[in-house]
Design a protein around this motif. Structure first.
Motif, PDB file in Angstrom:
ATOM      1  N   CYS B 120      46.511  47.630  76.559  1.00  0.00           N
ATOM      2  CA  CYS B 120      45.639  48.720  77.368  1.00  0.00           C
ATOM      3  C   CYS B 120      44.596  48.861  76.596  1.00  0.00           C
ATOM      4  N   CYS B 130      45.467  58.963  74.917  1.00  0.00           N
ATOM      5  CA  CYS B 130      46.538  57.803  75.115  1.00  0.00           C
ATOM      6  C   CYS B 130      47.700  58.477  74.224  1.00  0.00           C
ATOM      7  N   ASN B 131      48.907  58.650  75.175  1.00  0.00           N
ATOM      8  CA  ASN B 131      50.133  59.129  74.792  1.00  0.00           C
ATOM      9  C   ASN B 131      50.791  58.309  73.599  1.00  0.00           C
ATOM     10  N   CYS B 139      47.007  60.345  79.172  1.00  0.00           N
ATOM     11  CA  CYS B 139      46.891  58.949  79.580  1.00  0.00           C
ATOM     12  C   CYS B 139      45.606  58.605  80.435  1.00  0.00           C
ATOM     13  N   CYS B 158      52.943  56.913  80.570  1.00  0.00           N
ATOM     14  CA  CYS B 158      52.353  55.473  80.101  1.00  0.00           C
ATOM     15  C   CYS B 158      52.624  54.672  81.055  1.00  0.00           C
ATOM     16  N   ILE B 159      51.663  53.696  81.460  1.00  0.00           N
ATOM     17  CA  ILE B 159      51.737  52.399  82.177  1.00  0.00           C
ATOM     18  C   ILE B 159      51.432  51.042  81.695  1.00  0.00           C
ATOM     19  N   ALA B 160      51.352  51.080  80.280  1.00  0.00           N
ATOM     20  CA  ALA B 160      50.814  50.030  79.487  1.00  0.00           C
ATOM     21  C   ALA B 160      51.651  48.947  79.646  1.00  0.00           C
TER      22      ALA B 160
HETATM   23  S1  SF4 Z   1      48.911  53.373  79.598  1.00  0.00           S
HETATM   24 FE1  SF4 Z   1      49.917  53.851  77.852  1.00  0.00          FE
HETATM   25  S2  SF4 Z   1      48.794  52.711  76.230  1.00  0.00           S
HETATM   26 FE2  SF4 Z   1      47.408  52.950  77.954  1.00  0.00          FE
HETATM   27  S3  SF4 Z   1      46.400  55.068  77.790  1.00  0.00           S
HETATM   28 FE3  SF4 Z   1      48.168  55.315  78.810  1.00  0.00          FE
HETATM   29  S4  SF4 Z   1      49.324  56.095  77.336  1.00  0.00           S
HETATM   30 FE4  SF4 Z   1      47.861  55.128  76.193  1.00  0.00          FE
END
Ligand code: SF4
Ligand SMILES: Cc1cc2nc3c(=O)[nH]c(=O)nc-3n(C[C@H](O)[C@H](O)[C@H](O)COP(=O)(O)OP(=O)(O)OC[C@H]3O[C@@H](n4cnc5c(N)ncnc54)[C@H](O)[C@@H]3O)c2cc1C
Ligand code: FES
Ligand code: FES
Lengths: 208, 342
Positions: B120, B130-131, B139, B158-160
């Motif tokens: 990501c 970023c969580n 996020c 989070c959608i990583a």
């Molecule tokens: S998707 Fe997950 S890894 Fe990417 S910025 Fe959001 S919290 Fe962070």
């Protein structure tokens, strides 16, 4: 079994420091108290200075070099800045371009992603050490000249070392295979067709 | 990069003693990159490559009638080149050969591959909220450029995407991970290693902080040869998956007795598609059945502004993987029986 909620890639102490008490929500469990040996090891580590230099012997192109190194130094920066071997190029510094390719124990690697302290005990070959003798060229170097396989030349040392390994691995069977196994070496000048021709030429000579 | 203490562990015991407070490094292709980007700043790094000298088991591939054992320090390129793996577990060989570049595969260990962290872009660039990297910070991907992001297993936090390829192959081969810690050795199904983000995206795996991966264990199976990995990328080579599918099929007279399906590039964790598997059982393996399974695989997909294309793409990739696996011919019996390679 204690504390399995934790990521294997973030250690317990950093995790607690980062999340604090509240933000963790319900999922985090408290760390189990380590055994005595662990506590001692942790204390011993605490007393050491992370900036202290490491004495490392690097074997590059057949020659030993004894160096005092910061643990953060990459093999790439060490080759260029400490040993003056500037043939190895830095493109991205993140494993994405292949310009920094060297041979480690005969296998191709990215010197930007190998810490220099982790290269001790291995044989490193750079473009400067590829030719069998001074004032001669390796068949792959000659083939790159013969086939006009570069324009600006920045990617070329990495291409050549990668190509040598590609042939030795047996991955230069046909053009498609060469393309696939050379995909880790990006050429901004797009000299690809000539690079493939050079690898075909050198392969015949290397296998003769 | 922040300064860190550096040690080499020469034995598993030594590595485990340091493990709870230190970060282990194998090939370094993921960790060194993230240290340089300031995404992680371990205080103490322990190089575990010496362990393959102490106990050769960590650096060895063993293939026999019981199955396949891959030491955690075996390099991707070694497993990719192994003729017995190619014959008996083609999905595994292909998932490795289609990953990264040959230079990276020469360096990267299988243990490190399984635990590689997301690509990501907002996770990689430390100035974004970023969580996963900074719990509670938000996020940036939810309403950002989320073309690469996951459509399965996501949460509001989070959608990583889980970026690796090998894990999906291991899922369809019913593989287990051997974990060694101070309390001993345990085997965990690959499916239980990674955690979906939920409200705690910074908790990525179920490993304890003082456990090491020592091996990957793949059982023998009479139908593992009928397995396939299909991967679609933005370019033909040297790129992470936009969508990928690993499949293994047990066919009897053209009908599916059992199926294993896992999806990559589209989910937050290596994703076993059980509903798609169930949809195939008892059916003749044709394009119609494959499409029904592909619909089932993505029934729970949640898309964002830029990644809706991953649903039809992922479905097509799965259909192709199923049909290609269906068309495979068994390897000659000698290689199916397998031999032990040092
Ligand atoms: S998707 Fe997950 S890894 Fe990417 S910025 Fe959001 S919290 Fe962070
Ligand atoms: C440009 C680029 C492209 C890539 N493309 C792909 C791709 O297409 N497909 C793909 O699958 N991968 C891809 N990768 C990722 C690559 O495969 C991984 O970086 C690699 O497999 C990690 O292995 P390593 O040994 O280098 O791990 P390391 O970087 O050494 O470690 C990774 C993590 O695992 C932990 N770890 C390592 N070994 C153990 C162990 N035995 N026990 C417990 N913890 C351990 C480390 O602490 C660290 O947190 C790519 C990487 C780059 C840089
Ligand atoms: S500089 Fe190492 S891969 Fe680009
Ligand atoms: S010759 Fe210019 S980058 Fe390849």
């Amino acid at each position: 079994m204690p504390d399995r909620s934790q990521s294997g890639t973030v250690n317990r102490r950093h995790f607690l420091a980062a999340v604090g008490g509240a933000a963790a929500g319900g999922a985090a469990t408290l760390p189990s108290p380590g055994d005595a040996a662990t506590a001692l090891a942790a204390e011993a580590a605490e007393a050491r200075d992370p900036r202290a230099l490491h004495t490392v012997t690097l074997t590059v192109n057949g020659q030993d070099h004894r160096l005092s190194l910061d643990a953060r130094a990459s093999l790439l920066d060490t080759l260029r800045d400490r040993l003056g071997l500037t043939g190895t190029k830095k493109g991205c510094d993140h494993g994405q371009c292949g310009a920094c390719t060297v041979l480690v124990d005969g296998r191709r690697e990215l010197s930007c992603l190998r810490l220099a302290v982790m290269a001790q005990g291995h044989q490193v070959t750079t473009i400067e050490g590829l030719a069998p003798a001074p004032d001669t060229l390796h068949p792959m170097q000659q083939a790159f000249i013969d086939q006009d396989a570069f324009q600006c030349g920045y990617c070329t040392p990495g291409q050549i070392l990668s190509a040598v390994a590609c042939v030795k691995e047996g991955h230069a069977g046909d053009d498609d295979q060469i393309r696939e196994y050379m995909s880790g070496n990006v050429c901004r000048c797009a000299a690809y067709p000539n690079i493939i021709a050079a690898i075909r030429q050198a392969k015949t000579e290397m296998e003769a | 990069m922040q300064p860190f203490l550096f040690d080499r562990a020469d034995s598993v015991t030594e590595a485990l003693r340091a493990a709870p407070d230190a970060t282990v490094v194998a090939g370094g292709t993921n960790l060194v990159d993230y240290m340089r980007l300031g995404v992680v700043s371990p205080k103490h790094l322990v190089d575990i490559n010496g362990l393959s000298q102490e106990t050769a088991a960590l650096g060895r591939i063993t293939l026999d009638h019981q199955g396949l054992r891959l030491g955690a320090l075996v390099r991707m390129a070694e497993a990719e080149d192994h003729p017995g793996i190619r014959a008996r577990y083609p999905v595994l060989a292909d998932s490795l050969a289609l990953a990264a570049s040959r230079q990276i595969r020469t360096m990267a260990s299988l243990g490190g591959n399984l635990l590689q962290r997301t690509r990501c872009e907002y996770f990689r660039e430390a100035s974004w909220p970023c969580n996963k990297r900074r719990p509670g910070s938000g996020c940036a991907a939810l309403d950002g450029l989320n073309r690469q992001h996951a459509v399965l297993g996501t949460s509001d936090a989070c959608i990583a995407t889980y970026p690796g390829d090998m894990a999906q192959a291991l899922l369809v081969l019913d593989a287990q991970v051997e974990l060694t810690g101070p309390r001993g050795v345990r085997l965990v199904p690959v499916a239980k290693v990674h955690r979906q983000p939920g409200t705690t995206p910074y908790l990525e795996t179920t490993l304890a902080p003082d456990e090491l991966i020592t091996a990957l264990v793949v059982p023998a199976s009479p139908w593992s040869w009928r397995s396939r990995y299909v991967k679609v990328r933005d370019r033909r080579s040297y790129a992470f998956a936009l969508a990928s599918a690993a499949v293994a099929l047990d066919l009897e007279s053209g009908r599916v007795k059992q199926a294993r399906i896992a999806l990559g590039g589209v989910a937050t964790v290596p994703w076993r598609a059980e509903a798609a598997e169930a949809a195939l059982v008892g059916k003749p393996l044709d394009e119609g059945a494959a499409r029904v399974a592909a619909d089932a695989a993505f029934a729970g997909a949640r898309t964002r502004a830029h990644n809706a294309f991953k649903v039809p793409l992922g479905q097509e990739v799965l259909v192709q993987a199923l049909l290609q696996a269906g068309a495979l011919q068994p390897p000659p019996p000698t290689s199916r029986n397998g031999v032990t390679h040092a």
